[in-house]
Design a protein around this motif. Structure first.
Motif, mmCIF file in Angstrom:
data_model
loop_
_atom_site.group_PDB
_atom_site.id
_atom_site.type_symbol
_atom_site.label_atom_id
_atom_site.label_comp_id
_atom_site.label_asym_id
_atom_site.label_seq_id
_atom_site.Cartn_x
_atom_site.Cartn_y
_atom_site.Cartn_z
ATOM 1 N N LEU A 100 76.308 -14.636 -17.149
ATOM 2 C CA LEU A 100 77.262 -14.993 -18.561
ATOM 3 C C LEU A 100 77.979 -16.475 -18.303
ATOM 4 O O LEU A 100 78.260 -16.562 -19.954
ATOM 5 C CB LEU A 100 78.453 -13.919 -17.709
ATOM 6 C CG LEU A 100 78.213 -12.267 -16.965
ATOM 7 C CD1 LEU A 100 79.458 -12.045 -16.678
ATOM 8 C CD2 LEU A 100 77.609 -11.933 -18.817
ATOM 9 N N ALA A 101 78.054 -17.381 -17.560
ATOM 10 C CA ALA A 101 79.072 -18.557 -17.548
ATOM 11 C C ALA A 101 77.755 -19.699 -18.088
ATOM 12 O O ALA A 101 77.984 -20.534 -19.263
ATOM 13 C CB ALA A 101 79.067 -19.071 -16.109
ATOM 14 N N TYR A 102 75.640 -19.618 -17.940
ATOM 15 C CA TYR A 102 74.995 -20.336 -18.369
ATOM 16 C C TYR A 102 73.981 -19.884 -19.684
ATOM 17 O O TYR A 102 73.019 -20.671 -19.810
ATOM 18 C CB TYR A 102 73.849 -20.564 -17.904
ATOM 19 C CG TYR A 102 75.570 -21.842 -16.069
ATOM 20 C CD1 TYR A 102 75.403 -23.342 -16.074
ATOM 21 C CD2 TYR A 102 75.718 -20.950 -15.706
ATOM 22 C CE1 TYR A 102 76.483 -23.711 -15.470
ATOM 23 C CE2 TYR A 102 76.716 -21.690 -14.809
ATOM 24 C CZ TYR A 102 77.415 -23.091 -14.665
ATOM 25 O OH TYR A 102 77.469 -23.677 -13.183
ATOM 26 N N ASP A 103 73.981 -19.082 -20.101
ATOM 27 C CA ASP A 103 73.597 -18.012 -21.369
ATOM 28 C C ASP A 103 72.440 -17.870 -20.829
ATOM 29 O O ASP A 103 71.615 -18.232 -21.646
ATOM 30 C CB ASP A 103 73.763 -18.467 -22.495
ATOM 31 C CG ASP A 103 73.209 -18.087 -23.273
ATOM 32 O OD1 ASP A 103 73.918 -16.424 -23.169
ATOM 33 O OD2 ASP A 103 73.153 -18.561 -25.133
ATOM 34 N N LEU A 104 71.630 -17.494 -19.751
ATOM 35 C CA LEU A 104 70.277 -17.810 -19.148
ATOM 36 C C LEU A 104 69.433 -16.823 -19.565
ATOM 37 O O LEU A 104 70.590 -15.545 -19.639
ATOM 38 C CB LEU A 104 69.546 -17.836 -18.051
ATOM 39 C CG LEU A 104 69.970 -19.581 -17.295
ATOM 40 C CD1 LEU A 104 69.553 -19.416 -15.939
ATOM 41 C CD2 LEU A 104 69.590 -20.429 -17.935
ATOM 42 N N PRO A 105 68.541 -16.085 -19.989
ATOM 43 C CA PRO A 105 68.033 -14.650 -20.603
ATOM 44 C C PRO A 105 68.546 -14.538 -19.014
ATOM 45 O O PRO A 105 68.547 -14.821 -17.835
ATOM 46 C CB PRO A 105 66.006 -15.228 -20.299
ATOM 47 C CG PRO A 105 66.509 -16.534 -21.049
ATOM 48 C CD PRO A 105 67.428 -17.730 -20.374
ATOM 49 N N TRP A 106 67.918 -13.012 -19.087
ATOM 50 C CA TRP A 106 68.393 -11.916 -17.279
ATOM 51 C C TRP A 106 67.361 -12.302 -16.850
ATOM 52 O O TRP A 106 67.574 -12.140 -15.985
ATOM 53 C CB TRP A 106 68.448 -10.490 -18.279
ATOM 54 C CG TRP A 106 69.612 -10.167 -18.916
ATOM 55 C CD1 TRP A 106 70.286 -10.160 -20.457
ATOM 56 C CD2 TRP A 106 71.117 -9.618 -18.095
ATOM 57 N NE1 TRP A 106 71.534 -9.400 -20.153
ATOM 58 C CE2 TRP A 106 71.522 -9.055 -19.184
ATOM 59 C CE3 TRP A 106 71.367 -10.287 -16.889
ATOM 60 C CZ2 TRP A 106 73.113 -9.080 -18.590
ATOM 61 C CZ3 TRP A 106 72.449 -9.896 -16.449
ATOM 62 C CH2 TRP A 106 73.834 -9.244 -17.063
ATOM 63 N N GLY A 107 65.898 -12.533 -16.865
ATOM 64 C CA GLY A 107 64.743 -12.393 -16.525
ATOM 65 C C GLY A 107 65.101 -13.711 -15.609
ATOM 66 O O GLY A 107 64.643 -13.367 -14.032
ATOM 67 N N GLU A 108 65.443 -14.915 -16.570
ATOM 68 C CA GLU A 108 65.577 -16.139 -15.497
ATOM 69 C C GLU A 108 66.644 -16.041 -15.202
ATOM 70 O O GLU A 108 66.475 -16.754 -13.870
ATOM 71 C CB GLU A 108 65.319 -17.312 -16.623
ATOM 72 C CG GLU A 108 65.285 -18.623 -16.166
ATOM 73 C CD GLU A 108 65.411 -19.592 -17.483
ATOM 74 O OE1 GLU A 108 66.207 -20.839 -16.720
ATOM 75 O OE2 GLU A 108 64.756 -19.336 -18.429
ATOM 76 N N ALA A 109 67.716 -15.557 -15.008
ATOM 77 C CA ALA A 109 68.821 -15.332 -14.660
ATOM 78 C C ALA A 109 68.098 -14.824 -13.190
ATOM 79 O O ALA A 109 68.941 -15.313 -11.598
ATOM 80 C CB ALA A 109 70.183 -15.205 -15.141
ATOM 81 N N ALA A 110 67.881 -13.308 -13.220
ATOM 82 C CA ALA A 110 67.442 -12.654 -11.918
ATOM 83 C C ALA A 110 66.669 -13.360 -11.095
ATOM 84 O O ALA A 110 66.879 -13.219 -9.786
ATOM 85 C CB ALA A 110 66.899 -11.360 -12.686
#
Length: 442
Positions: free
Chosen positions: A147-157
């Motif tokens: 939400l804050a860094y706009d990373l793709p869900w896969g990369e954020a997870a």
């Protein structure tokens, strides 16, 4: 009848097996991002650092290793933090509800359980706390990164999960080349990481004590009280030291606003006690800050947790001994309890041998390298305390220097556990006592 393997030796051998397996797998081409498999020394160093939950690295974790290699490293520090013998007992409980005495003894060596009857509840608590905490922290980090860094869900997870498990196990591994410096101003990243570090490093016997008697501090064990007080004092001292020594340093806290200074000072204090994450450039810290880190890293966290060092309880026992001696008391006491003489001897032994290993490691690295003494001392204590913070010289050390750090990481993680266990198990009353005499002291 088969001979029973000494619990301390079983713990040490189990860590060696995990290190060996990790080294072989990291040498496979599939573990490396590009090119052939990793050289044996890089693979060995990384495997030891992961299994011993240290975090020192000779290559950049995020770019040198493939996704498979990074996942393997994560599994290794999960195994190392969770405890080889605790995991073995849990598997035994799943298959057979009545683990043999040998398995219980081995697990007791790793968990420092107070009694054989406590092991089932302790290992269950380890399982629940480990995965519950890692899951919650991973979710918080994932949501923040998305939400804050706009990373793709896969990369954020992936990033959230990796750092959550690394934080809880006090491993200090990061898939970012700059550690957590990019998040130095983000409390919603640093605070969950700090929480995971604290819960993982405080020690499972304390978590068990708090679970059973949270509302009645009067009945907490002496170990719980001493460790919590010692931890609080060390965290506060580290926080004040970093603020004082880095306040005007333009390379660290100097350019930050007051809230960010406070956040990063407390994060540095928490992480220095064996977690190994850095939101500040460690190489840019003042020498005074390095010196304060020496103490925090050497002491470490609570017994039977994921932290390293000689442990808070060890140092607090020695402090109580000094206070008793100054007052002229024959016994060291706290909270209406007397600390046993055997605990005194064990604490002194652990501290002296730990100090000897740090001194010897420092002498070796000074002999074979040209790095400044203060940087060498920092690296040696970081390795022995299984911290993972670095002033930036680890990758540039000669092979013999890296092998020295490997030995220190192993002894720092396994040595204190096996030593303390061995001291307890071999203790026996002698059938005779020699006449007493008092050599001159001081």
């Amino acid at each position: 009848m088969r001979p029973v393997l000494h619990p301390a030796r079983a713990v040490a051998l189990s860590f060696l097996v995990a290190i060996a397996v990790g080294t072989v797998l990291l040498m496979l081409p599939v573990s490396r991002a590009e090119g052939p498999g990793a050289p044996w020394l890089i693979a060995l160093f990384t495997s030891v650092s992961a299994v011993c939950v240290t975090g020192l690295a000779v290559v950049d974790t995020g770019t040198y290793w493939s996704p498979f290699g990074q996942a393997l490293i994560m599994v290794l520090f999960q195994i190392g933090g969770f405890g080889m013998m605790t995991a073995a007992t849990l598997l035994g409980l799943m298959v057979n509800r009545s683990p043999r005495l040998r398995t219980k003894l081995v697990t007791q060596a790793e968990t420092h359980s107070l009694a054989l009857g406590d092991i089932t509840s302790v290992t269950r608590l380890v399982l629940v706390v480990t995965f519950a905490c890692e899951f919650i922290i991973a979710v918080l980090l994932t949501l923040r990164l998305r939400l804050a860094y706009d990373l793709p869900w896969g990369e954020a997870a992936w990033s959230g999960t990796f750092h959550a498990i690394s934080a809880f196990n006090n491993a200090g591994f990061s898939i970012h080349a700059d550690g957590l410096i990019r998040y130095a101003a983000d409390a919603l990243i640093l605070l969950p990481v700090m929480l995971a570090i604290f819960i993982g490093g405080i020690g499972f016997p304390i978590l068990q004590d708090l679970r059973l008697r949270f509302r009645d501090p009067r009945h907490w064990s002496l170990h719980t009280k001493l460790t919590l007080i010692g931890t609080g004092v060390l965290l506060l001292a580290g926080f004040i030291a970093v603020l004082a020594f880095e306040w005007d340093n333009p390379k660290t806290l100097g350019a930050m606003a007051l809230p960010e200074k406070l956040l990063n000072a407390i994060f540095a204090s928490v992480s220095a006690r064996t977690a190994g994450f850095n939101a500040l450039d460690i190489g840019a810290l003042t020498r005074e800050s390095w010196a304060s880190h020496y103490l925090l890293m050497f002491i470490g966290g609570g017994s039977a947790g994921t932290a390293g060092g000689v442990k808070v309880g060890t140092v607090v026992i020695l402090v109580l001994m000094v206070i008793a001696e100054i007052r002229g008391h024959t016994d060291s006491e706290a909270f209406g309890r007397r600390v046993g003489a055997s605990a005194h001897r064990q604490a002194i032994t652990v501290l002296v041998l730990g100090s000897a290993m740090v001194v010897l490691g420092t002498m070796v690295l000074l002999r074979i390298s040209d790095f400044p003494t203060d940087r060498v001392i920092f690296e040696v204590i970081s390795a022995f305390g299984t911290v993972g913070l670095s002033t930036g010289i680890t990758a540039d050390l000669p092979p013999l220097g890296q092998l020295t750090l490997i030995i220190l990481m192993y002894l720092g993680r396994v040595g204190t556990i096996t030593l303390a266990t061995s001291l307890v198990l071999v203790e026996r009353r002698m059938p005779y006592r020699y006449p007493e005499e008092h050599p001159i002291v001081g």
